[in-house]
Design a protein around this motif. Structure first.
Motif, PDB file in Angstrom:
ATOM      1  N   HIS A 102       0.858  -1.183   0.000  1.00  0.00           N
ATOM      2  CA  HIS A 102       0.000   0.000   0.000  1.00  0.00           C
ATOM      3  C   HIS A 102       0.892   1.230   0.000  1.00  0.00           C
ATOM      4  CE1 HIS A 102      -3.329  -2.599   0.831  1.00  0.00           C
ATOM      5  NE2 HIS A 102      -2.926  -2.889   2.053  1.00  0.00           N
ATOM      6  N   GLY A 103       0.470   2.261  -0.722  1.00  0.00           N
ATOM      7  CA  GLY A 103       1.260   3.485  -0.744  1.00  0.00           C
ATOM      8  C   GLY A 103       0.483   4.629  -1.355  1.00  0.00           C
ATOM      9  N   PRO A 104       1.067   5.805  -1.368  1.00  0.00           N
ATOM     10  CA  PRO A 104       0.419   6.973  -1.951  1.00  0.00           C
ATOM     11  C   PRO A 104      -0.017   6.712  -3.394  1.00  0.00           C
ATOM     12  CG  PRO A 104       2.385   7.618  -0.745  1.00  0.00           C
ATOM     13  CD  PRO A 104       2.397   6.120  -0.797  1.00  0.00           C
ATOM     14  N   GLY A 105      -1.163   7.268  -3.756  1.00  0.00           N
ATOM     15  CA  GLY A 105      -1.677   7.060  -5.106  1.00  0.00           C
ATOM     16  C   GLY A 105      -2.484   5.792  -5.259  1.00  0.00           C
ATOM     17  N   GLN A 106      -2.681   5.083  -4.162  1.00  0.00           N
ATOM     18  CA  GLN A 106      -3.469   3.850  -4.192  1.00  0.00           C
ATOM     19  C   GLN A 106      -4.746   4.077  -3.380  1.00  0.00           C
ATOM     20  OE1 GLN A 106      -2.497   0.316  -1.673  1.00  0.00           O
ATOM     21  NE2 GLN A 106      -1.910  -0.612  -3.634  1.00  0.00           N
ATOM     22  N   LEU A 107      -5.880   3.774  -3.960  1.00  0.00           N
ATOM     23  CA  LEU A 107      -7.154   3.906  -3.257  1.00  0.00           C
ATOM     24  C   LEU A 107      -7.410   2.634  -2.459  1.00  0.00           C
ATOM     25  CD1 LEU A 107      -9.816   5.446  -2.708  1.00  0.00           C
ATOM     26  CD2 LEU A 107     -10.774   4.235  -4.702  1.00  0.00           C
ATOM     27  N   VAL A 108      -7.446   2.783  -1.140  1.00  0.00           N
ATOM     28  CA  VAL A 108      -7.709   1.651  -0.256  1.00  0.00           C
ATOM     29  C   VAL A 108      -9.125   1.795   0.289  1.00  0.00           C
ATOM     30  CG1 VAL A 108      -7.004   0.440   1.826  1.00  0.00           C
ATOM     31  CG2 VAL A 108      -5.279   1.477   0.349  1.00  0.00           C
ATOM     32  N   GLY A 109      -9.891   0.726   0.204  1.00  0.00           N
ATOM     33  CA  GLY A 109     -11.252   0.730   0.718  1.00  0.00           C
ATOM     34  C   GLY A 109     -11.434  -0.353   1.757  1.00  0.00           C
ATOM     35  N   TYR A 110     -11.969   0.034   2.902  1.00  0.00           N
ATOM     36  CA  TYR A 110     -12.228  -0.917   3.988  1.00  0.00           C
ATOM     37  C   TYR A 110     -13.729  -0.934   4.295  1.00  0.00           C
ATOM     38  CZ  TYR A 110      -7.172  -0.591   4.976  1.00  0.00           C
ATOM     39  OH  TYR A 110      -5.799  -0.613   4.893  1.00  0.00           O
ATOM     40  N   PRO A 111     -14.494  -1.843   3.685  1.00  0.00           N
ATOM     41  CA  PRO A 111     -15.906  -1.971   4.055  1.00  0.00           C
ATOM     42  C   PRO A 111     -16.010  -2.746   5.378  1.00  0.00           C
ATOM     43  CG  PRO A 111     -15.446  -2.822   1.828  1.00  0.00           C
ATOM     44  CD  PRO A 111     -14.155  -2.700   2.553  1.00  0.00           C
ATOM     45  N   ILE A 112     -16.630  -2.132   6.348  1.00  0.00           N
ATOM     46  CA  ILE A 112     -16.862  -2.791   7.636  1.00  0.00           C
ATOM     47  C   ILE A 112     -18.372  -2.936   7.755  1.00  0.00           C
ATOM     48  CG2 ILE A 112     -16.384  -2.738  10.116  1.00  0.00           C
ATOM     49  CD1 ILE A 112     -14.096  -0.803   9.485  1.00  0.00           C
ATOM     50  N   LEU A 113     -18.846  -4.055   7.256  1.00  0.00           N
ATOM     51  CA  LEU A 113     -20.276  -4.274   7.073  1.00  0.00           C
ATOM     52  C   LEU A 113     -20.758  -5.447   7.915  1.00  0.00           C
ATOM     53  CD1 LEU A 113     -20.402  -4.187   3.154  1.00  0.00           C
ATOM     54  CD2 LEU A 113     -20.541  -2.234   4.719  1.00  0.00           C
ATOM     55  N   ASP A 114     -21.968  -5.333   8.429  1.00  0.00           N
ATOM     56  CA  ASP A 114     -22.654  -6.488   8.988  1.00  0.00           C
ATOM     57  C   ASP A 114     -23.400  -7.148   7.829  1.00  0.00           C
ATOM     58  OD1 ASP A 114     -24.108  -8.393  10.291  1.00  0.00           O
ATOM     59  OD2 ASP A 114     -25.279  -6.998  11.522  1.00  0.00           O
ATOM     60  N   LEU A 115     -22.886  -8.251   7.351  1.00  0.00           N
ATOM     61  CA  LEU A 115     -23.499  -8.895   6.189  1.00  0.00           C
ATOM     62  C   LEU A 115     -24.896  -9.418   6.475  1.00  0.00           C
ATOM     63  CD1 LEU A 115     -20.508 -10.747   4.463  1.00  0.00           C
ATOM     64  CD2 LEU A 115     -21.523  -8.524   3.912  1.00  0.00           C
ATOM     65  N   ASP A 116     -25.285  -9.510   7.750  1.00  0.00           N
ATOM     66  CA  ASP A 116     -26.674  -9.833   8.059  1.00  0.00           C
ATOM     67  C   ASP A 116     -27.615  -8.740   7.555  1.00  0.00           C
ATOM     68  OD1 ASP A 116     -26.900 -12.392   9.310  1.00  0.00           O
ATOM     69  OD2 ASP A 116     -25.899 -11.589  11.085  1.00  0.00           O
TER      70      ASP A 116
END
Length: 246
Positions: A102-116
């Motif tokens: 991971h580094g600058p210029g990279q889009l990081v997405g963290y979905p923290i979802l209750d799949l229920d």
């Protein structure tokens, strides 16, 4: 219809943030959701509370992360040199997948979802994450897809039948953790990432395929915020989310 389902997703734009700080925030939000689910189990139905969902967007200073199923030998540089020569850090983390950067210029997405709140199917979850990236890349005129047995999103994925597509090259890595149907970690899309950092690892443990970025493919840079907005749109459509911007 189940009145206890909550499809609202709070989006947090974290900007450039240290990996450990973002990890701690993920852990905090993850614990909040799990704790509420556990409390709901012992409460009368009328006292149960909806579980929240979050989507974090950020980018990190240079960092290498190794998943639980990864192999340390896929880091090709000594950890001490990694810090002194590359200005990078290294973490072993609890997610699927091998080593990535991971580094600058990279889009990081963290979905923290209750799949229920959506569906309880990890395979479907991973495929929809991939699909959101595939659709985003299509917005820029790039044809991306999947390669059987390899998680993530690829250009040149169909090179065997479409030589004009070029050789397979990964543009988005994915690795998730789920417990009690609550997710964390997510995806890393190379937008204008310095691809030279990938020379010091075997990306995702794959030795025979290259890595690329949106900028490398288009020949010009696209603002990270613009790409994030497109990914958010496709995620919200695919998961039928109701987005709450923060």
């Amino acid at each position: 219809m189940n009145s206890r389902i909550n499809k609202q997703v709070e989006v947090k734009q974290l900007g450039l943030i240290d990996y450990k700080t973002a990890w701690d925030e993920q852990e905090r939000l993850f614990a909040t959701i799990v704790d509420r689910k556990l409390q709901n189990r012992v409460c009368p139905v009328e006292e149960q509370q909806l579980t929240p969902n979050y989507l974090l967007f950020c980018e990190h200073p240079p960092v290498y992360t190794l998943g639980t199923s990864g192999h340390a030998e896929n880091l090709l540089i000594d950890e001490a040199r990694l810090t002194t020569e590359l200005g990078a850090t290294f973490f072993k983390i609890r997610r699927g997948g091998d080593i990535t950067y991971h580094g600058p210029g990279q889009l990081v997405g963290y979905p923290i979802l209750d799949l229920d709140n959506f569906f309880t199917d990890i395979h479907r979850y991973m495929r929809l994450l991939e699909e959101s990236i595939i659709l985003t890349l299509a917005d820029y005129g790039l044809k991306a897809g999947r390669i059987d047995g390899l998680t993530g999103v690829w250009l040149g994925y169909d090179a065997d039948v479409n030589p004009e597509a070029g050789s397979p090259r990964k543009i988005c890595a994915m690795g998730v953790k789920a417990s009690r149907w609550v997710t964390m970690h997510g995806f890393a899309l190379n937008v204008s990432t310095d691809l030279r950092y990938f020379n010091h690892i075997v990306p995702c443990g794959i030795t025979d395929k290259a890595v690329t970025s949106l900028a490398a493919e288009l020949g010009y840079e696209v603002p990270l915020s613009e790409v994030a907005a497109r990914v958010q749109h496709h995620l919200s459509t695919l998961f039928e989310m109701k987005i709450i911007d923060n």
